[in-house]
Design an enzyme around this catalytic site. Structure first.
Site, PDB file in Angstrom:
ATOM      1  N   SER A 213       0.844  -1.185   0.000  1.00  0.00           N
ATOM      2  CA  SER A 213       0.000   0.000   0.000  1.00  0.00           C
ATOM      3  C   SER A 213       0.887   1.246   0.000  1.00  0.00           C
ATOM      4  O   SER A 213       1.753   1.398  -0.863  1.00  0.00           O
ATOM      5  CB  SER A 213      -0.953  -0.054   1.190  1.00  0.00           C
ATOM      6  OG  SER A 213      -1.956   0.931   1.092  1.00  0.00           O
ATOM      7  N   HIS A 355      -7.169  -6.006  -0.162  1.00  0.00           N
ATOM      8  CA  HIS A 355      -5.998  -5.151   0.038  1.00  0.00           C
ATOM      9  C   HIS A 355      -5.225  -5.624   1.264  1.00  0.00           C
ATOM     10  O   HIS A 355      -5.579  -5.312   2.403  1.00  0.00           O
ATOM     11  CB  HIS A 355      -6.490  -3.712   0.219  1.00  0.00           C
ATOM     12  CG  HIS A 355      -5.403  -2.693   0.252  1.00  0.00           C
ATOM     13  ND1 HIS A 355      -4.648  -2.367  -0.854  1.00  0.00           N
ATOM     14  CD2 HIS A 355      -4.939  -1.908   1.273  1.00  0.00           C
ATOM     15  CE1 HIS A 355      -3.785  -1.424  -0.530  1.00  0.00           C
ATOM     16  NE2 HIS A 355      -3.931  -1.136   0.751  1.00  0.00           N
TER      17      HIS A 355
END
Length: 374
Positions: A213, A355
């Site tokens: 990320s 994610h």
């Protein structure tokens, strides 16, 4: 839902076209173009580290060492890295496990950890799939981690309180290209690599910098700024990371700059809603890693990070890798789920799920290291 029809038409800048219009045609001419691209990214996206930050002296101290960690499988080292400047000191810690069963200097996976320190617990009372140290050590690699918030707090109001503030005078107006959190996090990765160069148990020529990320954005920039990193790993890094900005899909330049204005330099905000005016795009960030190894990982449910855009960045960096005799990655070669595509020294995979940085992702990255480093 994902619909490629939502992506507007766009034209990418040519990584091989110099600012004066010439075209780079050989590896010999690439360093000058690489320097141009670095300056463009520093000016317009990630900011410029002050000269003092690049030339400061650092001290390393092993504050804990346990040769019987992981039930004897590894040696634990906690390393304090200190930097002095103008009578002040900044320090942060690196946690490191070195496999005991492997002879000779071993390669290292270094995580820029953007989550809590419990994910990289040196006591191993907490074992997180985000940093599966046992799994990586069993593969024969050392694994290390630093906490990005120790370099720059992940907060728009306090991000200069860490290493950025060490090199800046209090009250001074920050220029539009001043470095921000992502660049500070990457700077910390380079300081960890400085330590690796002093440790005979570790192979400083085979170090992978890993980020997920926002950490993945920082890892890519760390690899661009510091050519000593042999492998750069971007996991679900999205906008300002591996994903092409001009696709305007998922997280956009405006959204990332509005929500996280401390990640990038202030000059990047000029391109909110004006991605086509950017003088660079993220395929050129990946091109800055050539001819070194790079792995880009995505997840099929993580549309915010634009998996297709992450893959295309890797593919569109192919002309630069071709200067070094590497085969291209076709733009229509995005692999199926859970089936990594390897065109050495590059890799792309997209797994099922959301994610996150998982043991499956780590398996893909260590698989690539096996092929690169034997």
């Amino acid at each position: 839902m994902y619909d490629e029809a939502d992506v507007p038409p766009y034209t990418l800048p040519d990584p091989l076209r110099t600012l004066d219009g010439r075209r780079v045609t050989s590896a010999r001419d690439w360093p000058a173009r690489r320097a141009e691209l670095l300056e463009l990214f520093r000016t317009h996206v990630y900011g410029r580290r002050p000269a003092a930050a690049s030339h400061a002296r650092h001290r390393f101290r092993v504050v804990e060492e346990d040769p019987a960690a992981m039930d004897g499988a590894a040696t634990l080292k906690r390393v304090r890295i200190s930097t002095d400047h103008n009578g002040r000191t900044h320090a942060f810690e690196v946690v490191l496990f070195v496999p005991n069963a492997v002879a000779g200097p071993v390669p290292v996976f270094l995580l820029l950890n953007n989550r809590g320190p419990e994910n990289t617990d040196p006591t191993r009372a907490t074992i997180s799939p985000f940093w599966p140290a046992e799994q990586v050590v069993a593969r024969g690699y050392a694994i290390a981690a630093l906490q990005v918030r120790d370099l720059a707090p992940d907060d728009p109001d306090t991000f200069t309180d860490g290493v950025i503030g060490l090199f800046e005078r209090e009250g001074r107006t920050r220029p539009a290209d001043a470095w921000a959190a992502l660049s500070a996090w990457g700077w910390g990765g380079s300081r960890a690599l400085d330590y690796v160069e002093t440790d005979d148990a570790l192979d400083a020529t085979r170090v992978a910098v890993v980020g997920h990320s926002r950490g993945g954005k920082a890892a890519l920039w760390a690899g661009a700024e510091d050519e000593r990193f042999a492998l750069v790993v971007s996991n679900d890094s999205g906008a300002g990371g591996a994903a092409l900005s001009r696709r305007i899909f998922g997280e956009t330049v405006a959204e990332v700059n509005t929500t996280f204005p401390h990640w990038f330099c202030r000059g990047f905000q000029r391109f909110n809603g004006a991605e086509d005016e950017l003088p660079v795009d993220q395929h050129e960030l990946i091109a800055l890693l050539a001819p070194r190894a790079v792995a880009v990982g995505s997840a099929d449910e993580d549309l915010w990070a634009d998996p297709r855009g992450e893959f295309l960045s890797l593919a569109h960096a192919s002309p630069v890798y071709a200067l070094f005799g590497r085969e291209p990655i076709p733009t229509d070669a995005m692999p199926a789920l859970d089936d990594p595509l390897r065109v050495l020294p590059r890799q792309y995979h997209i797994r099922r799920g959301g994610h996150d940085l998982t043991t499956q992702d780590w398996g893909c990255y260590t698989d690539l290291a096996d092929r690169l480093w034997g």
